[in-house]
Structures are given as structure tokens and as C-alpha cells.
Design an enzyme around this catalytic site. Structure first.
Site, PDB file in Angstrom:
ATOM      1  N   LEU A   1      13.016 -19.647  -0.263  1.00 43.72           N
ATOM      2  CA  LEU A   1      11.795 -18.881   0.014  1.00 43.72           C
ATOM      3  C   LEU A   1      10.686 -19.206  -0.991  1.00 43.72           C
ATOM      4  O   LEU A   1      10.935 -19.301  -2.190  1.00 43.72           O
ATOM      5  CB  LEU A   1      12.135 -17.377  -0.084  1.00 43.72           C
ATOM      6  CG  LEU A   1      10.950 -16.403  -0.032  1.00 43.72           C
ATOM      7  CD1 LEU A   1      10.370 -16.316   1.374  1.00 43.72           C
ATOM      8  CD2 LEU A   1      11.380 -15.010  -0.508  1.00 43.72           C
TER       9      LEU A   1
ATOM     10  N   HIS B   1       3.450   2.466  -8.633  1.00 41.58           N
ATOM     11  CA  HIS B   1       3.487   1.006  -8.840  1.00 41.58           C
ATOM     12  C   HIS B   1       4.838   0.621  -9.449  1.00 41.58           C
ATOM     13  O   HIS B   1       5.425  -0.397  -9.107  1.00 41.58           O
ATOM     14  CB  HIS B   1       2.352   0.556  -9.755  1.00 41.58           C
ATOM     15  CG  HIS B   1       0.985   0.864  -9.216  1.00 41.58           C
ATOM     16  ND1 HIS B   1       0.652   0.643  -7.904  1.00 41.58           N
ATOM     17  CD2 HIS B   1      -0.126   1.379  -9.802  1.00 41.58           C
ATOM     18  CE1 HIS B   1      -0.611   1.012  -7.707  1.00 41.58           C
ATOM     19  NE2 HIS B   1      -1.090   1.460  -8.841  1.00 41.58           N
TER      20      HIS B   1
ATOM     21  N   ASP C   1       0.785  -1.231   0.000  1.00 42.91           N
ATOM     22  CA  ASP C   1       0.000   0.000   0.000  1.00 42.91           C
ATOM     23  C   ASP C   1       0.813   1.274   0.000  1.00 42.91           C
ATOM     24  O   ASP C   1       1.837   1.347   0.679  1.00 42.91           O
ATOM     25  CB  ASP C   1      -0.822   0.040   1.292  1.00 42.91           C
ATOM     26  CG  ASP C   1      -2.249  -0.278   1.009  1.00 42.91           C
ATOM     27  OD1 ASP C   1      -2.800   0.327   0.079  1.00 42.91           O
ATOM     28  OD2 ASP C   1      -2.788  -1.141   1.708  1.00 42.91           O
TER      29      ASP C   1
HETATM   30  C1  FPP Z   1      -1.568  -0.549  -3.634  1.00 40.71           C
HETATM   31  O1  FPP Z   1      -1.208   0.829  -3.633  1.00 40.71           O
HETATM   32  C2  FPP Z   1      -0.952  -1.253  -4.775  1.00 40.71           C
HETATM   33  C3  FPP Z   1      -1.630  -1.934  -5.747  1.00 40.71           C
HETATM   34  C4  FPP Z   1      -3.094  -2.040  -5.759  1.00 40.71           C
HETATM   35  C5  FPP Z   1      -0.942  -2.588  -6.889  1.00 40.71           C
HETATM   36  C6  FPP Z   1       0.362  -3.229  -6.585  1.00 40.71           C
HETATM   37  C7  FPP Z   1       0.897  -3.893  -7.780  1.00 40.71           C
HETATM   38  C8  FPP Z   1       2.165  -3.836  -8.201  1.00 40.71           C
HETATM   39  C9  FPP Z   1       3.220  -3.144  -7.456  1.00 40.71           C
HETATM   40  C10 FPP Z   1       2.619  -4.417  -9.497  1.00 40.71           C
HETATM   41  C11 FPP Z   1       2.358  -5.852  -9.820  1.00 40.71           C
HETATM   42  C12 FPP Z   1       2.950  -6.882  -8.948  1.00 40.71           C
HETATM   43  C13 FPP Z   1       4.183  -7.416  -8.972  1.00 40.71           C
HETATM   44  C14 FPP Z   1       4.475  -8.582  -8.118  1.00 40.71           C
HETATM   45  C15 FPP Z   1       5.276  -6.879  -9.777  1.00 40.71           C
HETATM   46  P1  FPP Z   1      -2.299   1.939  -3.945  1.00 40.71           P
HETATM   47  O2  FPP Z   1      -2.406   2.154  -5.410  1.00 40.71           O
HETATM   48  O3  FPP Z   1      -3.585   1.559  -3.267  1.00 40.71           O
HETATM   49  O4  FPP Z   1      -1.682   3.216  -3.275  1.00 40.71           O
HETATM   50  P2  FPP Z   1      -2.470   4.355  -2.487  1.00 40.71           P
HETATM   51  O5  FPP Z   1      -3.052   3.661  -1.271  1.00 40.71           O
HETATM   52  O6  FPP Z   1      -1.401   5.327  -2.127  1.00 40.71           O
HETATM   53  O7  FPP Z   1      -3.497   4.903  -3.400  1.00 40.71           O
END
Ligand code: FPP
Length: 224
Positions: free
Chosen positions: A113, A19, A2
Site C-alpha cells: 500500500l 485528534h 473529520d
Molecule cells: C478534522 O477533524 C481533523 C483534523 C483537521 C486533523 C487531523 C490530524 C490528525 C489526526 C493528526 C495528524 C496526522 C497523522 C497522520 C497522525 P476536526 O477537528 O475538523 O473535527 P470536527 O469537524 O469535529 O471539529
């Protein structure tokens, strides 16, 4: 993982750049867990609810997934990491799904792991899917309704061989479960960090693990 969006916004960048920046913390986590002998690490990469995000963001995340798998498969292999997924893999678009399937096959013999990517994952969906499997067994007469135990449900979850998480870390100051491993987290310890995921590097993870190490776990019983 997050806080990616907020990390980008703070820098005047589009959300997706958060991301993009997430990968360095993924690297650090995999590396540190390997070094410390952690056996299982699950990353909540995409929830069943995340499909409601703007199409461009969803599509970027799916591309990132493919990029991550392609760019890191050799390194994961070298680090003896076994890759698993949890969630409704059939929801994932064909290209990243095929990359995933290849990566799973490639690393299935590794003994270090186990890195589990939660993709199109929802805790309620997982329990629902397990209930469906159990219902089929009841209908076919394989099991009587009054013989259903907690073990029956647990053994029909997505990855029955994976133990319940000992520690769940939530970054970016959020303090809720958000549909993550609802069945498996019954006795998990929680660690909340205000740090946004792209800044949640080795030192932060170390702090979380050290904090966990100082806790006494009683599982509803009494300490010796
Ligand atoms: C949460 O932050 C993050 C996500 C919903 C997406 C995470 C996905 C990746 C990093 C890429 C794909 C995965 C891999 C394993 C490479 P948010 O967007 O909710 O952030 P915020 O809370 O600040 O809005």
C-alpha cells in the site's frame, strides 16, 4: 479525517483528544487497505486552511504527526507500506518535517500500500503550484502555450505518479470537498458517512468499499 473535535466534545474532552483518538482509525484503514490490496490511500491530515486553527491545536497536531511517524514506522515497514506526502511540505515545522523525510526514505522501497499523508495540502494551492511550473516551462521555451494539455497540468501536480482517487470518503456527515484533490477528483465516487473519524473503524471502511464496489462507473460515457 473529520469529526475528531466533535468526538471529543461528546465525551466532555478537549478537541485535541479527538485528534489523539484518530490514530486507531488510521491503523485500521492502513491494515484493511493492505489486506484488501488497495494500492493507494490518502489521508487528509492537515489542510492549507487548518493553519488558521488555534496555535495550541496546530502544535498538537504537528506533535501527533511526529509521534505517529516514530511509533509506526517499523509497523508500516513490516506491512510493506510506502509512505508519500502531498502538500506544501516546506510549511511543516522542522521537527515533524524531518521525521517525515526520514519516514519517506525508510519506506521508499516498499511495494505494498502507498499511504499518502496530505499535509498543508490544498487542492487550489496544488493547481496553482502546477500552473507556476508550467509557466516556467513556457517562459523557457520548452513548451508552447497552445501545446498545454490536461496531461501537462496533471504531470505537474505534487504526485504525478499517483492515480486519481477512485473513492473519496467523507466522515462525520459533512458533504463537501473542502479543497481536497480538486483536480484529481473529477470522476471520483463519493461516500458520505455520519460516523465521526475516531469511530470510523474497519467495519465502516468495509461498508464504504462494498458500497463503492456496487457502483457502475461510466466516466461520462455509456455503460457497455
Ligand atoms: C478534522 O477533524 C481533523 C483534523 C483537521 C486533523 C487531523 C490530524 C490528525 C489526526 C493528526 C495528524 C496526522 C497523522 C497522520 C497522525 P476536526 O477537528 O475538523 O473535527 P470536527 O469537524 O469535529 O471539529
Amino acid at each position: 479525517m473529520d469529526g475528531n473535535g466533535r468526538w471529543a466534545k461528546k465525551r466532555g474532552l478537549p478537541r485535541i483528544m479527538g485528534h489523539d483518538a484518530a490514530e486507531r482509525s488510521i491503523h485500521d484503514s492502513v491494515e484493511l487497505c493492505g489486506e484488501l490490496g488497495v494500492e493507494f490511500l490518502t489521508l487528509y491530515a492537515f489542510s492549507t486552511e487548518n493553519w488558521s486553527r488555534p496555535r495550541a491545536e496546530v502544535s498538537f497536531i504537528m506533535k501527533l504527526l511526529s509521534r505517529f511517524l516514530k511509533g509506526n514506522i517499523e509497523d508500516l515497514h513490516r506491512k510493506n507500506v510506502r509512505l508519500l506526502t502531498t502538500g506544501r511540505l516546506s510549511d511543516i515545522p522542522e521537527k515533524p518535517r524531518n521525521d517525515l523525510i526520514n519516514a519517506l526514505k525508510n519506506t521508499e522501497g516498499n511495494t505494498g500500500l502507498t499511504l499518502i499523508l496530505a499535509l498543508s495540502y490544498g487542492g487550489r494551492a496544488e493547481i496553482r503550484d502546477a500552473v507556476e511550473k508550467v509557466a516556467v516551462q513556457v517562459l523557457s521555451g520548452k513548451i508552447q502555450p497552445d501545446a498545454i494539455t490536461e496531461e501537462t497540468i496533471a504531470s505537474n501536480l505534487y504526485n504525478p505518479g499517483v492515480p486519481d482517487p477512485e473513492l473519496i470518503i467523507r466522515t462525520s456527515g459533512e458533504q463537501r470537498l473542502s479543497n481536497f484533490l480538486m483536480w484529481e477528483s473529477a470522476y471520483s465516487e463519493f461516500y458520505f458517512s455520519p460516523v465521526l473519524w475516531p469511530d470510523f473503524r474497519k467495519d465502516e471502511l468495509k461498508k464504504a468499499i462494498e458500497d463503492y464496489g456496487s457502483r457502475g462507473r461510466r466516466f461520462g460515457g455509456l455503460e457497455d
